[in-house]
Design an enzyme around this catalytic site. Structure first.
Site, PDB file in Angstrom:
ATOM      1  N   HIS A  98       1.158  -0.992  -0.562  1.00  0.00           N
ATOM      2  CA  HIS A  98      -0.487   0.413  -0.078  1.00  0.00           C
ATOM      3  C   HIS A  98       0.765   1.314   0.388  1.00  0.00           C
ATOM      4  CE1 HIS A  98      -2.709   2.724   1.021  1.00  0.00           C
ATOM      5  NE2 HIS A  98      -3.851   2.480   0.429  1.00  0.00           N
ATOM      6  N   GLU A 170      -3.671   1.267  -7.563  1.00  0.00           N
ATOM      7  CA  GLU A 170      -4.372   2.567  -6.400  1.00  0.00           C
ATOM      8  C   GLU A 170      -2.978   4.260  -7.356  1.00  0.00           C
ATOM      9  OE1 GLU A 170      -6.579   1.204  -3.366  1.00  0.00           O
ATOM     10  OE2 GLU A 170      -4.165   1.177  -2.258  1.00  0.00           O
TER      11      GLU A 170
HETATM   12  P1  PGA Z   1      -9.793   6.026  -0.888  1.00  0.00           P
HETATM   13  O1  PGA Z   1      -8.502   4.309  -0.059  1.00  0.00           O
HETATM   14  O2  PGA Z   1     -10.683   4.794  -1.012  1.00  0.00           O
HETATM   15  O3  PGA Z   1      -9.770   6.730   0.474  1.00  0.00           O
HETATM   16  O4  PGA Z   1      -9.267   7.344  -1.773  1.00  0.00           O
HETATM   17  C1  PGA Z   1      -8.486   3.936  -0.386  1.00  0.00           C
HETATM   18  C2  PGA Z   1      -6.853   2.962  -0.254  1.00  0.00           C
HETATM   19  O5  PGA Z   1      -6.079   3.785   0.848  1.00  0.00           O
HETATM   20  O6  PGA Z   1      -6.114   1.171  -0.321  1.00  0.00           O
END
Ligand code: PGA
Length: 252
Positions: A98, A170
Protein backbone atom coordinates in the site's frame (compact mmCIF):
# COMPACT_ATOMS: atom_id res chain seq x y z
CA UNK A 1 -17.26 -13.67 -15.71
CA UNK A 2 -15.18 -13.10 -12.59
CA UNK A 3 -17.28 -12.12 -9.60
CA UNK A 4 -16.76 -8.62 -8.26
CA UNK A 5 -14.45 -8.11 -5.33
CA UNK A 6 -14.97 -5.40 -2.73
CA UNK A 7 -12.21 -4.82 -0.21
CA UNK A 8 -12.61 -2.42 2.71
CA UNK A 9 -9.33 -1.01 3.95
CA UNK A 10 -10.12 0.50 7.32
CA UNK A 11 -6.54 1.70 7.84
CA UNK A 12 -5.98 3.01 11.41
CA UNK A 13 -9.65 3.57 12.19
CA UNK A 14 -12.16 2.04 14.63
CA UNK A 15 -11.54 0.77 18.15
CA UNK A 16 -12.56 -2.69 19.35
CA UNK A 17 -16.17 -1.76 19.98
CA UNK A 18 -16.59 0.05 16.67
CA UNK A 19 -14.96 -2.79 14.74
CA UNK A 20 -17.20 -5.44 16.27
CA UNK A 21 -20.39 -3.45 15.97
CA UNK A 22 -19.71 -2.49 12.33
CA UNK A 23 -19.15 -6.12 11.41
CA UNK A 24 -22.24 -7.36 13.27
CA UNK A 25 -24.42 -4.67 11.70
CA UNK A 26 -22.93 -5.26 8.29
CA UNK A 27 -23.72 -8.95 8.49
CA UNK A 28 -27.26 -8.26 9.60
CA UNK A 29 -27.99 -5.61 6.98
CA UNK A 30 -26.21 -7.26 4.08
CA UNK A 31 -27.84 -10.64 4.60
CA UNK A 32 -31.25 -9.05 4.96
CA UNK A 33 -30.79 -7.32 1.64
CA UNK A 34 -28.99 -10.27 0.06
CA UNK A 35 -26.45 -7.83 -1.28
CA UNK A 36 -23.35 -9.87 -0.71
CA UNK A 37 -24.60 -12.71 -2.85
CA UNK A 38 -22.22 -13.47 -5.70
CA UNK A 39 -19.59 -11.01 -4.49
CA UNK A 40 -16.30 -11.45 -2.74
CA UNK A 41 -16.08 -9.18 0.27
CA UNK A 42 -12.88 -8.76 2.21
CA UNK A 43 -12.53 -6.44 5.19
CA UNK A 44 -9.19 -5.27 6.56
CA UNK A 45 -9.55 -4.05 10.17
CA UNK A 46 -6.67 -2.95 12.40
CA UNK A 47 -4.29 -5.61 13.54
CA UNK A 48 -5.39 -5.96 17.21
CA UNK A 49 -8.95 -6.71 16.09
CA UNK A 50 -8.27 -9.34 13.43
CA UNK A 51 -9.02 -12.25 15.71
CA UNK A 52 -12.36 -10.99 16.98
CA UNK A 53 -13.28 -9.89 13.45
CA UNK A 54 -12.58 -13.35 12.14
CA UNK A 55 -14.76 -14.84 14.86
CA UNK A 56 -17.64 -12.49 14.07
CA UNK A 57 -17.70 -13.30 10.34
CA UNK A 58 -17.16 -17.05 10.90
CA UNK A 59 -19.51 -19.17 8.81
CA UNK A 60 -20.23 -16.35 6.33
CA UNK A 61 -18.65 -15.69 2.93
CA UNK A 62 -16.98 -12.51 4.17
CA UNK A 63 -13.21 -12.65 4.67
CA UNK A 64 -10.87 -10.72 6.93
CA UNK A 65 -7.51 -9.40 5.75
CA UNK A 66 -4.51 -8.01 7.58
CA UNK A 67 -3.22 -4.62 6.46
CA UNK A 68 0.44 -5.56 6.90
CA UNK A 69 2.98 -8.20 7.92
CA UNK A 70 6.65 -8.22 8.75
CA UNK A 71 9.05 -10.09 6.50
CA UNK A 72 10.55 -12.41 9.13
CA UNK A 73 8.82 -15.40 10.66
CA UNK A 74 9.79 -14.77 14.30
CA UNK A 75 12.52 -13.31 16.45
CA UNK A 76 13.67 -10.07 18.07
CA UNK A 77 11.56 -7.62 16.04
CA UNK A 78 9.71 -5.65 18.71
CA UNK A 79 6.26 -4.59 17.66
CA UNK A 80 6.12 -6.59 14.44
CA UNK A 81 3.70 -9.34 13.44
CA UNK A 82 4.50 -12.33 11.26
CA UNK A 83 2.59 -14.13 8.54
CA UNK A 84 2.53 -17.31 10.60
CA UNK A 85 0.93 -15.43 13.51
CA UNK A 86 -1.86 -14.32 11.17
CA UNK A 87 -2.27 -17.86 9.90
CA UNK A 88 -2.58 -19.11 13.46
CA UNK A 89 -5.69 -16.92 13.87
CA UNK A 90 -7.15 -18.18 10.62
CA UNK A 91 -6.40 -15.02 8.62
CA UNK A 92 -5.93 -15.82 4.94
CA UNK A 93 -5.34 -12.42 3.34
CA UNK A 94 -2.82 -9.61 3.65
CA UNK A 95 -2.40 -6.25 1.94
CA UNK A 96 1.15 -5.65 0.76
CA UNK A 97 2.58 -2.60 -1.01
CA UNK A 98 0.00 0.00 0.00
CA UNK A 99 1.32 3.46 -0.86
CA UNK A 100 0.80 4.66 2.71
CA UNK A 101 3.27 1.99 3.86
CA UNK A 102 5.66 2.70 1.01
CA UNK A 103 5.63 6.42 1.84
CA UNK A 104 5.29 6.55 5.65
CA UNK A 105 7.23 3.41 6.53
CA UNK A 106 9.76 3.50 3.71
CA UNK A 107 8.80 0.12 2.28
CA UNK A 108 10.77 -0.16 -0.94
CA UNK A 109 10.65 -2.92 -3.56
CA UNK A 110 13.30 -4.92 -1.74
CA UNK A 111 11.22 -4.99 1.46
CA UNK A 112 8.04 -5.75 -0.47
CA UNK A 113 9.78 -8.65 -2.18
CA UNK A 114 10.65 -10.14 1.22
CA UNK A 115 7.10 -9.62 2.48
CA UNK A 116 5.65 -11.32 -0.58
CA UNK A 117 8.05 -14.23 -0.10
CA UNK A 118 7.07 -14.84 3.51
CA UNK A 119 3.37 -14.40 2.73
CA UNK A 120 3.57 -16.99 -0.05
CA UNK A 121 5.51 -19.34 2.22
CA UNK A 122 2.65 -19.10 4.73
CA UNK A 123 0.02 -19.48 2.01
CA UNK A 124 -1.53 -16.07 2.59
CA UNK A 125 -3.43 -14.55 -0.31
CA UNK A 126 -1.84 -11.25 -1.22
CA UNK A 127 -3.66 -8.05 -2.11
CA UNK A 128 -0.81 -6.23 -3.82
CA UNK A 129 -1.15 -2.47 -4.29
CA UNK A 130 0.65 -0.47 -6.92
CA UNK A 131 0.17 2.91 -8.52
CA UNK A 132 1.92 5.94 -9.93
CA UNK A 133 2.58 9.28 -8.24
CA UNK A 134 1.12 12.60 -9.35
CA UNK A 135 4.44 13.63 -10.93
CA UNK A 136 4.84 10.35 -12.77
CA UNK A 137 1.41 10.75 -14.28
CA UNK A 138 2.06 14.37 -15.29
CA UNK A 139 5.36 13.44 -16.88
CA UNK A 140 3.69 10.57 -18.72
CA UNK A 141 5.73 8.03 -16.80
CA UNK A 142 2.82 6.11 -15.32
CA UNK A 143 3.20 3.08 -17.58
CA UNK A 144 6.88 2.68 -16.92
CA UNK A 145 6.33 3.19 -13.19
CA UNK A 146 3.73 0.41 -13.02
CA UNK A 147 5.88 -1.90 -15.12
CA UNK A 148 8.85 -1.31 -12.83
CA UNK A 149 6.82 -1.90 -9.69
CA UNK A 150 5.72 -5.27 -11.05
CA UNK A 151 9.11 -6.28 -12.46
CA UNK A 152 10.84 -5.60 -9.15
CA UNK A 153 8.30 -7.48 -7.03
CA UNK A 154 5.65 -9.93 -8.22
CA UNK A 155 7.30 -10.79 -11.50
CA UNK A 156 10.13 -12.46 -9.59
CA UNK A 157 7.73 -15.24 -8.67
CA UNK A 158 6.54 -18.27 -10.58
CA UNK A 159 3.09 -18.73 -12.02
CA UNK A 160 2.40 -21.22 -9.25
CA UNK A 161 3.19 -18.60 -6.60
CA UNK A 162 1.20 -15.75 -8.09
CA UNK A 163 -2.04 -17.60 -8.59
CA UNK A 164 -3.62 -16.27 -5.39
CA UNK A 165 -2.72 -12.63 -5.89
CA UNK A 166 -5.14 -9.76 -6.13
CA UNK A 167 -3.78 -6.66 -7.85
CA UNK A 168 -5.04 -3.30 -6.62
CA UNK A 169 -4.28 -0.45 -9.00
CA UNK A 170 -4.27 2.65 -6.81
CA UNK A 171 -2.98 5.86 -8.36
CA UNK A 172 -1.31 7.55 -5.39
CA UNK A 173 -2.69 10.95 -6.37
CA UNK A 174 -6.23 9.60 -6.02
CA UNK A 175 -5.99 7.93 -2.62
CA UNK A 176 -7.84 9.78 0.12
CA UNK A 177 -8.22 12.90 -2.02
CA UNK A 178 -11.87 12.51 -2.96
CA UNK A 179 -10.85 12.65 -6.63
CA UNK A 180 -10.75 9.30 -8.38
CA UNK A 181 -9.03 8.66 -11.69
CA UNK A 182 -11.33 9.07 -14.67
CA UNK A 183 -12.74 6.02 -16.40
CA UNK A 184 -10.47 6.27 -19.47
CA UNK A 185 -7.40 6.32 -17.27
CA UNK A 186 -8.63 3.41 -15.16
CA UNK A 187 -9.53 1.34 -18.20
CA UNK A 188 -6.18 2.03 -19.88
CA UNK A 189 -4.14 1.17 -16.80
CA UNK A 190 -6.08 -1.99 -15.99
CA UNK A 191 -5.70 -3.17 -19.55
CA UNK A 192 -2.00 -2.36 -19.41
CA UNK A 193 -1.52 -4.28 -16.16
CA UNK A 194 -3.38 -7.27 -17.58
CA UNK A 195 -1.20 -7.19 -20.69
CA UNK A 196 1.93 -7.24 -18.52
CA UNK A 197 0.60 -10.34 -16.75
CA UNK A 198 -0.18 -11.87 -20.12
CA UNK A 199 3.37 -11.29 -21.36
CA UNK A 200 4.85 -12.70 -18.21
CA UNK A 201 2.53 -15.60 -17.34
CA UNK A 202 0.45 -16.21 -20.47
CA UNK A 203 -2.91 -15.02 -21.66
CA UNK A 204 -5.07 -17.55 -19.91
CA UNK A 205 -3.67 -16.66 -16.47
CA UNK A 206 -3.89 -12.94 -17.19
CA UNK A 207 -7.64 -13.26 -17.70
CA UNK A 208 -8.03 -14.80 -14.26
CA UNK A 209 -6.00 -12.48 -12.08
CA UNK A 210 -8.29 -10.01 -10.31
CA UNK A 211 -7.32 -6.39 -10.92
CA UNK A 212 -9.28 -4.02 -8.74
CA UNK A 213 -9.24 -0.23 -8.57
CA UNK A 214 -8.61 1.88 -5.46
CA UNK A 215 -8.47 5.62 -4.88
CA UNK A 216 -11.47 7.69 -3.76
CA UNK A 217 -14.19 5.24 -4.68
CA UNK A 218 -17.43 6.59 -3.22
CA UNK A 219 -21.17 6.30 -3.48
CA UNK A 220 -21.33 8.44 -6.59
CA UNK A 221 -18.63 6.85 -8.69
CA UNK A 222 -18.65 3.20 -7.55
CA UNK A 223 -21.18 1.95 -10.07
CA UNK A 224 -19.46 3.48 -13.06
CA UNK A 225 -15.98 2.41 -11.91
CA UNK A 226 -17.12 -1.18 -11.34
CA UNK A 227 -18.55 -1.32 -14.85
CA UNK A 228 -15.28 -0.36 -16.59
CA UNK A 229 -13.89 -3.27 -18.61
CA UNK A 230 -11.07 -5.07 -16.83
CA UNK A 231 -12.04 -3.70 -13.42
CA UNK A 232 -12.83 -6.62 -11.14
CA UNK A 233 -13.81 -4.59 -8.10
CA UNK A 234 -12.57 -1.98 -5.69
CA UNK A 235 -10.34 -1.31 -2.69
CA UNK A 236 -12.14 1.23 -0.59
CA UNK A 237 -10.73 3.38 2.22
CA UNK A 238 -12.73 6.36 3.46
CA UNK A 239 -16.07 5.27 2.05
CA UNK A 240 -15.85 1.89 3.76
CA UNK A 241 -16.05 3.51 7.21
CA UNK A 242 -19.74 4.40 7.09
CA UNK A 243 -21.87 1.32 7.00
CA UNK A 244 -24.72 2.68 4.88
CA UNK A 245 -22.29 4.05 2.31
CA UNK A 246 -20.30 0.87 2.21
CA UNK A 247 -23.42 -1.26 1.79
CA UNK A 248 -24.52 0.86 -1.15
CA UNK A 249 -21.08 0.60 -2.73
CA UNK A 250 -21.20 -3.20 -2.36
CA UNK A 251 -24.65 -3.15 -3.86
CA UNK A 252 -23.45 -1.20 -6.89
P1 PGA B 1 -9.56 5.90 -0.30
O1 PGA B 1 -8.42 4.84 0.05
O2 PGA B 1 -10.75 5.12 -0.79
O3 PGA B 1 -9.83 6.63 0.97
O4 PGA B 1 -9.01 6.78 -1.39
C1 PGA B 1 -8.17 3.75 -0.78
C2 PGA B 1 -6.96 3.02 -0.27
O5 PGA B 1 -6.05 3.63 0.28
O6 PGA B 1 -6.86 1.79 -0.41
Amino acid sequence: MMRKIVIANWKMNFDLHQTASFLRNFLKLSFNKKIIYNKEIIIAPSLPFLHISNQIIKGTSIKISAQNIFFMDKGPYTGEVSASMLKSMGIEYVIIGHSERRINFFENDEILLKKIKIAIKNKLKIIFCLGETYNERNENKHFISIKNQLSKTIFNFSLYDVQYFYIAYEPIWAIGTGISANSDHIQMMHQFIRSLFSNKYGESFSKKIPIIYGGSINLNNAKSIFSIPNVNGGLIGNSSLKIEQFLKIVQS
